[in-house]
Write a protein that holds these residues in place. Structure first.
Motif, PDB file in Angstrom:
ATOM      1  N   PHE A 129      -5.966   0.212   5.624  1.00  0.00           N
ATOM      2  CA  PHE A 129      -5.327  -0.861   4.871  1.00  0.00           C
ATOM      3  C   PHE A 129      -6.002  -2.165   5.230  1.00  0.00           C
ATOM      4  O   PHE A 129      -6.781  -2.240   6.178  1.00  0.00           O
ATOM      5  N   ALA A 130      -5.706  -3.203   4.462  1.00  0.00           N
ATOM      6  CA  ALA A 130      -6.069  -4.566   4.834  1.00  0.00           C
ATOM      7  C   ALA A 130      -4.787  -5.287   5.232  1.00  0.00           C
ATOM      8  O   ALA A 130      -3.674  -4.803   4.975  1.00  0.00           O
ATOM      9  N   VAL A 131      -4.935  -6.443   5.869  1.00  0.00           N
ATOM     10  CA  VAL A 131      -3.784  -7.175   6.396  1.00  0.00           C
ATOM     11  C   VAL A 131      -3.833  -8.626   5.938  1.00  0.00           C
ATOM     12  O   VAL A 131      -4.890  -9.269   5.999  1.00  0.00           O
ATOM     13  N   LYS A 132      -2.710  -9.127   5.494  1.00  0.00           N
ATOM     14  CA  LYS A 132      -2.526 -10.557   5.227  1.00  0.00           C
ATOM     15  C   LYS A 132      -1.643 -11.106   6.322  1.00  0.00           C
ATOM     16  O   LYS A 132      -0.453 -10.792   6.400  1.00  0.00           O
ATOM     17  N   ALA A 133      -2.236 -11.900   7.221  1.00  0.00           N
ATOM     18  CA  ALA A 133      -1.481 -12.417   8.366  1.00  0.00           C
ATOM     19  C   ALA A 133      -0.462 -13.456   7.910  1.00  0.00           C
ATOM     20  O   ALA A 133      -0.738 -14.275   7.029  1.00  0.00           O
ATOM     21  N   GLY A 134       0.719 -13.412   8.511  1.00  0.00           N
ATOM     22  CA  GLY A 134       1.779 -14.363   8.198  1.00  0.00           C
ATOM     23  C   GLY A 134       2.506 -14.783   9.453  1.00  0.00           C
ATOM     24  O   GLY A 134       2.640 -13.996  10.404  1.00  0.00           O
ATOM     25  N   ARG A 157       1.657  -8.646   6.315  1.00  0.00           N
ATOM     26  CA  ARG A 157       1.921  -7.497   5.444  1.00  0.00           C
ATOM     27  C   ARG A 157       0.634  -6.724   5.184  1.00  0.00           C
ATOM     28  O   ARG A 157      -0.471  -7.256   5.315  1.00  0.00           O
ATOM     29  N   LEU A 158       0.816  -5.476   4.794  1.00  0.00           N
ATOM     30  CA  LEU A 158      -0.314  -4.608   4.463  1.00  0.00           C
ATOM     31  C   LEU A 158      -0.679  -4.800   2.996  1.00  0.00           C
ATOM     32  O   LEU A 158       0.206  -4.841   2.130  1.00  0.00           O
ATOM     33  N   ILE A 159      -1.974  -4.903   2.712  1.00  0.00           N
ATOM     34  CA  ILE A 159      -2.461  -5.082   1.347  1.00  0.00           C
ATOM     35  C   ILE A 159      -3.624  -4.124   1.106  1.00  0.00           C
ATOM     36  O   ILE A 159      -4.130  -3.490   2.039  1.00  0.00           O
ATOM     37  N   GLU A 160      -4.042  -4.034  -0.149  1.00  0.00           N
ATOM     38  CA  GLU A 160      -5.170  -3.178  -0.499  1.00  0.00           C
ATOM     39  C   GLU A 160      -6.474  -3.789   0.010  1.00  0.00           C
ATOM     40  O   GLU A 160      -6.645  -5.010   0.019  1.00  0.00           O
ATOM     41  N   GLU A 161      -7.407  -2.925   0.405  1.00  0.00           N
ATOM     42  CA  GLU A 161      -8.723  -3.384   0.824  1.00  0.00           C
ATOM     43  C   GLU A 161      -9.610  -3.639  -0.389  1.00  0.00           C
ATOM     44  O   GLU A 161      -9.498  -2.963  -1.413  1.00  0.00           O
ATOM     45  N   SER A 162     -10.506  -4.611  -0.241  1.00  0.00           N
ATOM     46  CA  SER A 162     -11.498  -4.893  -1.279  1.00  0.00           C
ATOM     47  C   SER A 162     -12.766  -4.096  -0.992  1.00  0.00           C
ATOM     48  O   SER A 162     -13.110  -3.855   0.160  1.00  0.00           O
ATOM     49  N   ARG A 163     -13.458  -3.721  -2.063  1.00  0.00           N
ATOM     50  CA  ARG A 163     -14.733  -3.019  -1.906  1.00  0.00           C
ATOM     51  C   ARG A 163     -15.903  -3.985  -1.862  1.00  0.00           C
ATOM     52  O   ARG A 163     -16.974  -3.652  -1.356  1.00  0.00           O
ATOM     53  N   VAL A 189       0.852  -1.192   0.000  1.00  0.00           N
ATOM     54  CA  VAL A 189       0.000   0.000   0.000  1.00  0.00           C
ATOM     55  C   VAL A 189       0.886   1.239   0.000  1.00  0.00           C
ATOM     56  O   VAL A 189       1.898   1.296   0.712  1.00  0.00           O
ATOM     57  N   ASP A 190       0.513   2.242  -0.790  1.00  0.00           N
ATOM     58  CA  ASP A 190       1.210   3.522  -0.782  1.00  0.00           C
ATOM     59  C   ASP A 190       0.598   4.456   0.246  1.00  0.00           C
ATOM     60  O   ASP A 190      -0.620   4.578   0.349  1.00  0.00           O
ATOM     61  N   PHE A 191       1.462   5.131   1.018  1.00  0.00           N
ATOM     62  CA  PHE A 191       1.011   6.112   1.995  1.00  0.00           C
ATOM     63  C   PHE A 191       1.540   7.493   1.589  1.00  0.00           C
ATOM     64  O   PHE A 191       2.231   7.646   0.590  1.00  0.00           O
ATOM     65  N   GLY A 192       1.199   8.479   2.378  1.00  0.00           N
ATOM     66  CA  GLY A 192       1.711   9.816   2.123  1.00  0.00           C
ATOM     67  C   GLY A 192       0.966  10.580   1.063  1.00  0.00           C
ATOM     68  O   GLY A 192       1.411  11.652   0.642  1.00  0.00           O
ATOM     69  N   ASP A 193      -0.182  10.071   0.602  1.00  0.00           N
ATOM     70  CA  ASP A 193      -0.965  10.764  -0.414  1.00  0.00           C
ATOM     71  C   ASP A 193      -2.030  11.669   0.198  1.00  0.00           C
ATOM     72  O   ASP A 193      -2.823  12.288  -0.521  1.00  0.00           O
TER      73      ASP A 193
END
Length: 399
Positions: A248-253, A259-265, A170-174
């Protein structure tokens, strides 16, 4: 009480002047019981709902100086009855009685397909694995509690550093996405995020004032991110898990590889832990439209099968229909539906269990939780042991 062969039903009977109050509780999490209750004496039976305040008269049979009636108690469910004495002039079949039994089912619709999803609160990434160093090179990745024990052994006044790592897609700072670092007592540490010094200025609080939220949105980037804390061992060293909250969304590992991932709509309903919210502790909105061929005089119910949430709030066409927290996880929506397209919204309320743990007790939570449950080496697993959060199926039932 008949119909409880397993001994799951507990009761409490109390006398209040001339009337009696009977409370029944089903202690089973799996079994539903249809029981018959017999009480010496002649009574008019009222069922009281402590959650809604609703009072209903119940059908009962009075004979041979005894009152008998039947009821169903769902898993972890309960019933409360108030027994009011009949006068000598009353007959058992004369006093007002109602039943809430439904007619046969007309139609059952499973609401399949995608649902729109909206997160209400910041999502959570638990950072409970780290590297540490006293002097020299960084250690291997280990649970925070192990690093705590090794650091404390160095004694009062020892300087130490902790390094937390996570990947982001995910990109931040926008200026659109937010990300907050949560550390207990951050003023005790020198904090750096990706090499940038961060002042421990609170931008709000998570849970309570012990968990200040520090805005680090502009310090995060796509790819590997690092958070470093420098501190000194004192009488009460605060070396605890830290948290990232945000959009953000999260993929647990396992072993700290979340890691952080994009959220789904849109999603297919199910376990939301597997859909980007493994550590989430807030509210989620699920929404979709459904066509209903409404029958005149039919009663309509929404059933939430395999509900895993502290509470579900059901809305039909933007009006709240009811709250669901106990089996059979149903709410009547007769007054809210219309013939044609209807909007169904379900708000799921989560718990803190998947955020605060225990997260690594192999085999699932023991019968009781204590301090050692969070750091027991004999039961430790590097995988995350999560409680499901979500709904298995949503059905519309017409009677």
């Amino acid at each position: 009480i008949e119909g409880d062969e397993n001994g799951d039903i507990l009761y409490h009977l109390r006398k209040d002047e001339e009337q009696y109050i009977l409370f029944l509780a089903n202690t089973s999490r799996e079994r539903t019981h249809d029981v018959e209750i017999c009480m010496n004496g002649k009574f008019r039976i009222e069922e009281w709902d402590p959650l809604s305040g609703e009072v209903k008269s119940r059908t009962a049979k009075v004979e041979d100086e005894k009152t008998l009636w039947r009821t169903r108690i769902n898993p972890i469910g309960s019933r409360m009855f108030v027994l009011k004495p009949l006068s000598s002039m009353d007959r058992g079949d004369d006093f007002p009685q109602t039943t809430n039994e439904r007619e046969s089912i007309i139609c059952e619709i499973t609401l399949e397909g995608p649902w729109k999803i909206k997160r209400i609160n910041p999502n959570i990434l638990v950072l409970d694995y780290c590297r540490y160093r006293i002097k020299g090179a960084w250690s291997e990745v280990m649970p925070v509690w192990k690093a705590h024990d090794l650091i404390v052994k160095k004694g009062l006044g020892a300087s130490f550093s902790l390094r937390f790592e996570f990947e982001s897609e995910v990109d931040f700072g926008d200026g659109v996405r937010s990300a907050y670092l949560v550390i207990e007592n951050p003023e005790n540490f020198k904090i750096e995020v990706n090499g940038v010094r961060i002042e421990p200025k609170a931008d709000g609080y998570w849970l309570d004032w012990n968990f200040p939220m520090i805005d680090i949105s502009n310090a995060l980037s796509r790819g590997l991110n690092t958070i470093e804390l420098e501190g000194t061992v004192n009488l009460e060293p605060e070396i605890e898990n830290i948290y990232l909250l945000g959009d953000f969304a999260v993929k647990a590992g396992a072993k700290g590889s979340s890691r952080l991932i994009e959220e789904s709509r849109e999603i297919e309903i199910g376990n939301l832990c597997e859909k980007g919210y493994p550590f989430y502790a807030g509210e989620i909105e699920l929404e979709r439209e459904v066509y209903i061929d409404a029958h005149e005089n039919a009663r309509a119910f929404i059933r939430l099968e395999d509900l895993n949430a502290a509470l579900a709030i059901v809305y039909v066409n933007d009006r709240e229909a009811g709250k669901v927290m106990l089996p059979p996880y149903e709410v009547e929506v007769t007054d809210g539906i219309k013939h044609g397209i209807n909007k169904i919204k379900i708000v799921l309320v989560g718990t803190l269990r998947n955020a605060l743990g225990p997260l690594h007790y192999e085999g699932g939570d023991p019968s009781y939780i204590r301090r050692e449950t969070f750091r027991d080496p004999s039961h430790w697993t590097d995988e995350y042991v999560l409680k499901p959060f979500g709904i298995g199926k949503v059905k519309m039932l017409l009677y």
